[in-house]
Design a protein around this motif. Structure first.
Motif, PDB file in Angstrom:
ATOM      1  N   GLU A 238       0.815  -1.212   0.000  1.00 26.16           N
ATOM      2  CA  GLU A 238       0.000   0.000   0.000  1.00 26.16           C
ATOM      3  C   GLU A 238       0.851   1.266   0.000  1.00 26.16           C
ATOM      4  O   GLU A 238       0.464   2.281  -0.569  1.00 26.16           O
ATOM      5  N   THR A 239       2.002   1.227   0.637  1.00 27.54           N
ATOM      6  CA  THR A 239       2.833   2.433   0.681  1.00 27.54           C
ATOM      7  C   THR A 239       3.642   2.620  -0.590  1.00 27.54           C
ATOM      8  O   THR A 239       4.067   3.736  -0.895  1.00 27.54           O
ATOM      9  N   ARG A 240       3.834   1.557  -1.361  1.00 25.55           N
ATOM     10  CA  ARG A 240       4.701   1.642  -2.536  1.00 25.55           C
ATOM     11  C   ARG A 240       3.943   1.731  -3.849  1.00 25.55           C
ATOM     12  O   ARG A 240       4.517   2.084  -4.873  1.00 25.55           O
ATOM     13  N   GLU A 273       6.777   1.356  -6.345  1.00 16.80           N
ATOM     14  CA  GLU A 273       7.805   2.384  -6.452  1.00 16.80           C
ATOM     15  C   GLU A 273       9.191   1.780  -6.272  1.00 16.80           C
ATOM     16  O   GLU A 273       9.463   1.066  -5.305  1.00 16.80           O
ATOM     17  N   ASP A 274      10.062   2.062  -7.225  1.00 16.27           N
ATOM     18  CA  ASP A 274      11.441   1.587  -7.197  1.00 16.27           C
ATOM     19  C   ASP A 274      12.247   2.539  -8.062  1.00 16.27           C
ATOM     20  O   ASP A 274      11.822   2.875  -9.171  1.00 16.27           O
ATOM     21  N   PRO A 275      13.415   3.011  -7.584  1.00 13.80           N
ATOM     22  CA  PRO A 275      14.175   3.994  -8.366  1.00 13.80           C
ATOM     23  C   PRO A 275      14.780   3.430  -9.638  1.00 13.80           C
ATOM     24  O   PRO A 275      15.157   4.191 -10.525  1.00 13.80           O
ATOM     25  N   GLU A 276      14.892   2.098  -9.755  1.00 10.02           N
ATOM     26  CA  GLU A 276      15.584   1.532 -10.910  1.00 10.02           C
ATOM     27  C   GLU A 276      14.718   0.618 -11.763  1.00 10.02           C
ATOM     28  O   GLU A 276      14.924   0.519 -12.966  1.00 10.02           O
ATOM     29  N   PHE A 277      13.754  -0.079 -11.149  1.00 10.99           N
ATOM     30  CA  PHE A 277      13.012  -1.099 -11.874  1.00 10.99           C
ATOM     31  C   PHE A 277      11.529  -0.742 -11.940  1.00 10.99           C
ATOM     32  O   PHE A 277      10.975  -0.151 -11.012  1.00 10.99           O
ATOM     33  N   GLY A 290      -4.538  -9.925   0.830  1.00  6.51           N
ATOM     34  CA  GLY A 290      -5.837  -9.546   1.379  1.00  6.51           C
ATOM     35  C   GLY A 290      -6.326  -8.201   0.888  1.00  6.51           C
ATOM     36  O   GLY A 290      -6.984  -7.464   1.636  1.00  6.51           O
ATOM     37  N   LEU A 291      -6.040  -7.874  -0.367  1.00  5.13           N
ATOM     38  CA  LEU A 291      -6.415  -6.577  -0.915  1.00  5.13           C
ATOM     39  C   LEU A 291      -7.355  -6.749  -2.096  1.00  5.13           C
ATOM     40  O   LEU A 291      -7.289  -7.737  -2.829  1.00  5.13           O
ATOM     41  N   SER A 292      -8.195  -5.752  -2.302  1.00  3.19           N
ATOM     42  CA  SER A 292      -9.088  -5.744  -3.458  1.00  3.19           C
ATOM     43  C   SER A 292      -8.544  -4.784  -4.505  1.00  3.19           C
ATOM     44  O   SER A 292      -7.699  -3.932  -4.221  1.00  3.19           O
ATOM     45  N   VAL A 293      -9.061  -4.913  -5.728  1.00  2.00           N
ATOM     46  CA  VAL A 293      -8.648  -4.006  -6.795  1.00  2.00           C
ATOM     47  C   VAL A 293      -8.995  -2.570  -6.421  1.00  2.00           C
ATOM     48  O   VAL A 293      -8.201  -1.644  -6.625  1.00  2.00           O
ATOM     49  N   GLU A 294     -10.178  -2.377  -5.845  1.00  2.00           N
ATOM     50  CA  GLU A 294     -10.610  -1.030  -5.476  1.00  2.00           C
ATOM     51  C   GLU A 294      -9.694  -0.421  -4.409  1.00  2.00           C
ATOM     52  O   GLU A 294      -9.368   0.774  -4.465  1.00  2.00           O
ATOM     53  N   ALA A 295      -9.277  -1.246  -3.455  1.00  2.00           N
ATOM     54  CA  ALA A 295      -8.413  -0.739  -2.388  1.00  2.00           C
ATOM     55  C   ALA A 295      -7.044  -0.336  -2.938  1.00  2.00           C
ATOM     56  O   ALA A 295      -6.478   0.700  -2.561  1.00  2.00           O
ATOM     57  N   VAL A 296      -6.514  -1.157  -3.848  1.00  2.00           N
ATOM     58  CA  VAL A 296      -5.210  -0.836  -4.449  1.00  2.00           C
ATOM     59  C   VAL A 296      -5.316   0.439  -5.273  1.00  2.00           C
ATOM     60  O   VAL A 296      -4.456   1.324  -5.207  1.00  2.00           O
ATOM     61  N   ASP A 297      -6.384   0.560  -6.056  1.00  2.00           N
ATOM     62  CA  ASP A 297      -6.553   1.744  -6.895  1.00  2.00           C
ATOM     63  C   ASP A 297      -6.645   3.003  -6.043  1.00  2.00           C
ATOM     64  O   ASP A 297      -5.980   4.019  -6.329  1.00  2.00           O
ATOM     65  N   ARG A 302      -3.982   7.961  -3.909  1.00  2.00           N
ATOM     66  CA  ARG A 302      -3.669   8.774  -2.721  1.00  2.00           C
ATOM     67  C   ARG A 302      -2.162   8.983  -2.602  1.00  2.00           C
ATOM     68  O   ARG A 302      -1.696  10.079  -2.267  1.00  2.00           O
ATOM     69  N   ASN A 303      -1.399   7.921  -2.856  1.00  2.00           N
ATOM     70  CA  ASN A 303       0.058   8.048  -2.787  1.00  2.00           C
ATOM     71  C   ASN A 303       0.577   9.062  -3.801  1.00  2.00           C
ATOM     72  O   ASN A 303       1.463   9.872  -3.507  1.00  2.00           O
TER      73      ASN A 303
END
Length: 410
Positions: A238-240, A273-277, A290-297, A302-303
């Protein structure tokens, strides 16, 4: 006789007849001067051992004569006995403290041993008394050049084709499944998922760094071989996670990656998020976390909302985008992280755009991943410039209109 003495002082070897004349005069003249001249003449002729015997005799006969000590030190140096020569020079300094000739020779000896601080002190003492002493100035110049580290040997950089071939071969040797797809590299990650690697960015990092090709590639292989899209924790994901815009049909290139339809016929994909890849988030990874598509979106947007990019004035110079010193009618949303196309859809980024462009519809060019180009729709010349600007292979072709109603393809 004066001519012979000048030749000796200049370091020139004497003819046999001249040396005999000098010796005869030395026998008939009291004091050390002419005998010392004979010793120097012998050193000039490469007969240091003969000179040494004469100089040792002179030191016994004239123990307080500084010039005898200097001549003896010269003969000892000619015989490759620097330690003995240094001891004699120190005797000369006891007899005549601050003697410049003794100090200069001691400075050279210290320099040869790498004792630059001591050599510098000797030279400074000489130059303090005579700033124009040319021999001391030469030693000082040599000291200064010795203090400058030699330039590093130039690194031979591999061409991009060699870099790519070396990386692929190393990955195969390490048992990492991979294959080329266009300019990207598809790598099977430790988690079993497939990650997409931008070879151009890897090569740019190698070219800008200092590592040799083999060492750099070895580090990449270790990094790629151990990569995992998820670490099994939803919080890490979720943070990345970030949203990115891709053209229609991109799912054929990022097979299995989570995506949904986006505005203006585009598709929204999700990357970690990754500076190289570029790590496209696999759809199959959501259930274990344990995540849904809506939650990831929702979390991805937000990030990105929390990371607005600077808006900079730019100009187009022969097809190249260049930062402008003054307002030009064109701006770049320049985060440089690959998210700028999606970033123009966020509320905070649009608020920042209004501060630069004013209110009203905007014309958007998404042909470069490293930035998004913007101009006012009412600015016909700038719109024309954007329409003539090409699209990079990894960019999104065409022009778009951004207004209060959202993003539309023109």
């Amino acid at each position: 006789m004066e001519h012979i003495r000048r030749k000796v002082e200049a370091g020139e070897p004497l003819r046999d007849t001249e040396l005999d004349t000098l010796r005869s005069a030395a026998r008939d003249t009291p004091g050390p001067t002419l005998r010392l001249a004979v010793a120097h003449a012998l050193v000039n002729a490469g007969a240091e051992r003969d000179a040494l015997h004469l100089l040792e005799s002179l030191r016994r006969d004239f123990p307080q004569d500084v010039q005898v000590r200097l001549g003896l030190a010269r003969a000892l140096l000619g015989l490759e006995r620097p330690g003995d020569a240094e001891a004699v020079l120190r005797e000369a300094l006891v007899l005549n403290p601050g003697d410049p000739e003794a100090l200069k020779v001691l400075a050279v000896l210290a320099l040869r041993r790498g004792e630059h601080g001591r050599a510098r002190a000797y030279v400074a003492e000489v130059l303090e008394k005579d700033p124009f002493d040319s021999e001391a100035q030469l030693v000082q110049a040599e000291l200064e050049s010795a203090d400058v580290p030699p330039p590093p040997a130039p690194r031979v950089q591999a061409l991009r084709s060699e870099f790519s071939a070396t990386l692929l071969a190393a990955l195969h040797r390490a048992g990492v499944a991979c294959r080329r797809q266009g300019k990207d590299l598809l790598v099977k990650l430790a988690s079993g998922e497939v990650g997409r690697v931008d070879v151009a960015s890897l090569y740019a990092a190698y070219r800008d760094g200092a590592e040799e090709l083999s060492a750099y590639v070895a580090g990449l292989v270790a990094q790629l071989g151990g990569l995992s899209v998820l670490d099994g924790e939803a919080r890490s994901l979720e943070t990345r996670v970030r949203p990115v815009l891709r053209p229609a049909g991109f799912s054929a290139q990022a097979v299995g990656a989570l995506h949904r339809p986006g505005p203006a016929g585009l598709e929204v994909f999700y990357v970690l998020e990754d500076p190289e890849f570029v790590h496209y988030l696999p759809e199959a990874s959501l259930a274990p976390a344990g995540l849904s598509v809506e939650a990831v979106d929702a979390r991805a947007w937000r990030n990105l909302e929390a990371q607005p990019a600077p808006v900079r004035p730019v100009v187009l110079d022969e097809g190249q985008v260049v930062l402008a010193e003054t307002l030009s009618g064109l701006w770049a949303v320049a985060g440089g992280d690959g998210y700028d196309a999606a970033r123009v859809l966020t509320a905070e980024q649009q608020r920042r755009l209004v501060l630069h462009t004013g209110t009203g519809p905007l014309r958007i060019h998404l042909g470069r991943r490293e930035f998004a180009l913007v101009c006012r729709e009412s600015d016909a010349p700038s719109c024309e410039s954007l329409s003539r600007l090409g699209t990079a292979p990894d960019g999104i072709a065409g022009l778009f209109r951004l207004s209060g109603e959202g993003l539309e393809r023109l």
